[in-house]
Design a protein around this motif. Structure first.
Motif, PDB file in Angstrom:
ATOM      1  N   LYS A 161      22.389   1.324   9.485  1.00 33.98           N
ATOM      2  CA  LYS A 161      23.450   1.612  10.455  1.00 33.98           C
ATOM      3  C   LYS A 161      23.737   0.409  11.355  1.00 33.98           C
ATOM      4  O   LYS A 161      24.891   0.126  11.687  1.00 33.98           O
ATOM      5  N   GLU A 162      22.701  -0.321  11.731  1.00 30.53           N
ATOM      6  CA  GLU A 162      22.911  -1.469  12.630  1.00 30.53           C
ATOM      7  C   GLU A 162      23.705  -2.574  11.938  1.00 30.53           C
ATOM      8  O   GLU A 162      24.485  -3.291  12.570  1.00 30.53           O
ATOM      9  N   GLU A 165      27.314  -1.439  11.905  1.00 28.26           N
ATOM     10  CA  GLU A 165      27.909  -1.627  13.237  1.00 28.26           C
ATOM     11  C   GLU A 165      28.300  -3.082  13.458  1.00 28.26           C
ATOM     12  O   GLU A 165      29.314  -3.367  14.099  1.00 28.26           O
ATOM     13  N   ALA A 169      32.131  -4.264  14.158  1.00 32.19           N
ATOM     14  CA  ALA A 169      32.110  -4.487  15.610  1.00 32.19           C
ATOM     15  C   ALA A 169      33.428  -5.045  16.144  1.00 32.19           C
ATOM     16  O   ALA A 169      34.026  -5.942  15.549  1.00 32.19           O
ATOM     17  N   ASP A 175      27.448  -6.699  19.070  1.00 31.40           N
ATOM     18  CA  ASP A 175      27.285  -6.677  17.615  1.00 31.40           C
ATOM     19  C   ASP A 175      28.269  -7.575  16.888  1.00 31.40           C
ATOM     20  O   ASP A 175      28.115  -7.850  15.697  1.00 31.40           O
ATOM     21  N   HIS A 191      34.730   3.780   8.022  1.00 34.42           N
ATOM     22  CA  HIS A 191      33.404   4.401   8.105  1.00 34.42           C
ATOM     23  C   HIS A 191      33.503   5.778   7.465  1.00 34.42           C
ATOM     24  O   HIS A 191      34.295   6.616   7.895  1.00 34.42           O
ATOM     25  N   SER A 209      24.558   4.002   7.109  1.00 33.85           N
ATOM     26  CA  SER A 209      25.997   4.279   7.176  1.00 33.85           C
ATOM     27  C   SER A 209      26.651   3.862   5.874  1.00 33.85           C
ATOM     28  O   SER A 209      26.267   2.863   5.268  1.00 33.85           O
TER      29      SER A 209
END
Length: 283
Positions: A161-162, A165, A169, A175, A191, A209
């Protein structure tokens, strides 16, 4: 159901398949298996819906790191012209061969490294890549495909997920960085869904994600990509400094920024992807 979907539905459950092959996920291969067929089916359903497609008929699909085959089954049920899976783990190849026995020539199997595989050479267009990406090579693979995005109709990819992101971003966020700029210049990104750690075996420590990438009408040339990579490396390498400092090695920086109405006091995170592109393009 299509005839192919009926054949897929007749396979043993994913859990049974994993147990039968003694398939324990390997950390060094970045493996976390998705064994809930409802979730893998949903990923494909959402991908098709967002592309206004009924199925993958007439399309050549590619899956990286199929593992026990949950996503593989879902893709095959969407009736692709052909599905090619690229897998490094010998243990998973035997599972793919079991699926191939049911599906025949629709499924092609490559026992190899996706980073070293030139997918565009394996089939004519249209090509779709779909993958629960191995976490340890997700960004290198994405960058490789972004650089040649005109060869693909879509990428449906699962990331930590990070990482997702960072890709999506907005400017002025912590991010926002190099991967944001290249991704957003090359693709329309949507998404599709988030997945909790409990969806996977073994459960990772982080959420995941799923993102859908579709190439923009005007994508970058290889020369532009090289310039963008150079600019963003310099700018985000010193992201807290103003660009008059971080980009000082760029010739005639002050004149270029003045022509483009980009303040020299701006920091990397304040420049839009389009502004980075304008800087790359200006002579």
């Amino acid at each position: 159901m299509t005839n192919l979907a009926e054949k897929i539905a007749s396979l043993p459950s994913l859990r049974t398949t994993v147990d039968a092959h003694g398939l324990m996920a390997k950390k060094n291969l970045g493996q976390n298996f998705l064994l809930d067929q409802n979730i893998t089916d949903k990923i494909i359903r959402l991908s098709l819906q967002h592309q206004n497609l009924k199925d993958f008929s007439q399309s050549f699909t590619f899956e990286i790191g199929p593992g026990p085959g949950g996503l593989t089954r879902a893709i095959l049920s969407a009736n692709p012209q052909e599905l090619t899976v690229i897998e490094m783990d010998e243990r998973c190849i035997s599972i793919m061969e079991e699926i191939q026995e049911k599906t025949g020539n629709t499924l092609k199997i490559i026992n190899g490294d996706a980073l070293k595989t030139d997918i565009k050479e394996l089939s004519p267009a249209p090509r779709h890549i779909i993958s629960n990406l191995p976490y340890n090579i997700s960004v290198p693979l994405l960058i490789k495909w972004l650089k040649e995005i005109n060869n693909y109709s879509s990428l449906t990819l699962m990331f930590q997920k990070e990482v997702a992101e960072r890709i999506m971003a907005p400017i002025k966020s912590k991010d926002y960085g190099r991967i944001s700029v290249l991704s957003q210049l090359q693709c329309h990104i949507e998404h599709l869904m988030d997945l909790s750690p409990n969806c996977f075996t073994p459960a990772p420590k982080i959420w995941s994600s799923v993102l859908l990438f579709r190439p923009k009408a005007n994508t970058l040339t290889s020369e532009q990509i090289t310039k963008i990579e150079n600019l963003t490396t310099l700018a985000f390498g010193q992201r807290r400094k103003m660009i008059r400092q971080s980009l000082k090695s760029i010739s005639n920086l002050e004149d270029k920024c003045q022509q483009l109405n980009i303040p020299l006091t701006a920091r990397a995170e304040e420049l839009t992807p389009e502004q980075f592109l304008a800087l790359a393009n200006i002579k």
